[in-house]
Design a protein around this motif. Structure first.
Motif, PDB file in Angstrom:
ATOM      1  N   THR A 115       8.994 105.091  99.792  1.00 53.90           N
ATOM      2  CA  THR A 115       9.509 104.673  98.496  1.00 53.90           C
ATOM      3  C   THR A 115      10.894 105.267  98.254  1.00 53.90           C
ATOM      4  O   THR A 115      11.230 106.332  98.767  1.00 53.90           O
ATOM      5  N   VAL A 116      11.660 104.567  97.455  1.00 52.57           N
ATOM      6  CA  VAL A 116      13.007 105.012  97.113  1.00 52.57           C
ATOM      7  C   VAL A 116      12.952 105.660  95.733  1.00 52.57           C
ATOM      8  O   VAL A 116      12.372 105.102  94.809  1.00 52.57           O
ATOM      9  N   PHE A 117      13.535 106.840  95.610  1.00 51.99           N
ATOM     10  CA  PHE A 117      13.565 107.530  94.324  1.00 51.99           C
ATOM     11  C   PHE A 117      14.575 106.852  93.425  1.00 51.99           C
ATOM     12  O   PHE A 117      15.755 106.748  93.747  1.00 51.99           O
ATOM     13  N   ASP A 118      14.106 106.388  92.285  1.00 53.35           N
ATOM     14  CA  ASP A 118      14.973 105.729  91.314  1.00 53.35           C
ATOM     15  C   ASP A 118      15.056 106.629  90.084  1.00 53.35           C
ATOM     16  O   ASP A 118      14.077 106.786  89.364  1.00 53.35           O
ATOM     17  N   PRO A 119      16.196 107.259  89.815  1.00 55.21           N
ATOM     18  CA  PRO A 119      16.287 108.177  88.687  1.00 55.21           C
ATOM     19  C   PRO A 119      16.049 107.501  87.337  1.00 55.21           C
ATOM     20  O   PRO A 119      15.464 108.099  86.438  1.00 55.21           O
TER      21      PRO A 119
ATOM     22  N   ALA B  19       8.909 109.467  82.647  1.00 56.24           N
ATOM     23  CA  ALA B  19       8.795 110.764  81.979  1.00 56.24           C
ATOM     24  C   ALA B  19       8.828 110.596  80.463  1.00 56.24           C
ATOM     25  O   ALA B  19       8.096 111.277  79.737  1.00 56.24           O
ATOM     26  N   MET B  20       9.646 109.675  79.972  1.00 61.10           N
ATOM     27  CA  MET B  20       9.699 109.418  78.536  1.00 61.10           C
ATOM     28  C   MET B  20       8.376 108.862  78.040  1.00 61.10           C
ATOM     29  O   MET B  20       7.887 109.250  76.981  1.00 61.10           O
ATOM     30  N   ARG B  21       7.767 107.948  78.793  1.00 64.50           N
ATOM     31  CA  ARG B  21       6.497 107.352  78.375  1.00 64.50           C
ATOM     32  C   ARG B  21       5.367 108.389  78.365  1.00 64.50           C
ATOM     33  O   ARG B  21       4.485 108.342  77.518  1.00 64.50           O
TER      34      ARG B  21
END
Length: 117
Positions: free
Chosen positions: A46-50, A57-59
């Motif tokens: 998987t590719v880390f998508d900031p 994290a907000m959810r």
């Protein structure tokens, strides 16, 4: 050549730049996803998508930062409590009116919705 398009020259230039940027980002993403050596480095496929990480994290921490105030109480009242109470009132009054008509003999037994026979 600019006459065949239905946009101005400035708008066309902006659209072409956006298309080039999308193409570059798409190719970069496909290069990262299809890299066979990512598994060897321990990163996985998987590719880390900031941006996606910030959204998740907000959810997750929504209720940690929730502050009750009259506006949120109003949302709770008007979006949950008021429709339920209104629906209960509607059901109650319509059933009472129907029962009153049944008891006064205004509706024949064969025309009733719910019968024992």
């Amino acid at each position: 050549m600019a006459e065949q398009f239905d946009v101005s020259a400035e708008r066309r230039k902006v659209l072409e730049e956006n298309a080039k940027r999308r193409t570059v980002l798409r190719n970069f993403f496909l290069k990262q996803v299809s890299d066979p050596f990512r598994h060897a480095s321990g990163e996985g496929g998987t590719v880390f998508d900031p941006a996606l990480q910030r959204y998740q994290a907000m959810r997750v921490t929504t209720y940690d930062h929730f502050k009750p105030n009259p506006k949120t109480a109003g949302y709770g009242f008007f979006l949950t409590l008021l429709p339920m109470v209104g629906y209960i009132y509607l059901l109650h009054t319509s059933r009472q009116a129907k029962e009153k008509r049944y008891r006064n003999g205004e509706v024949a037994y064969k025309d009733r919705d719910f019968k024992f026979v």
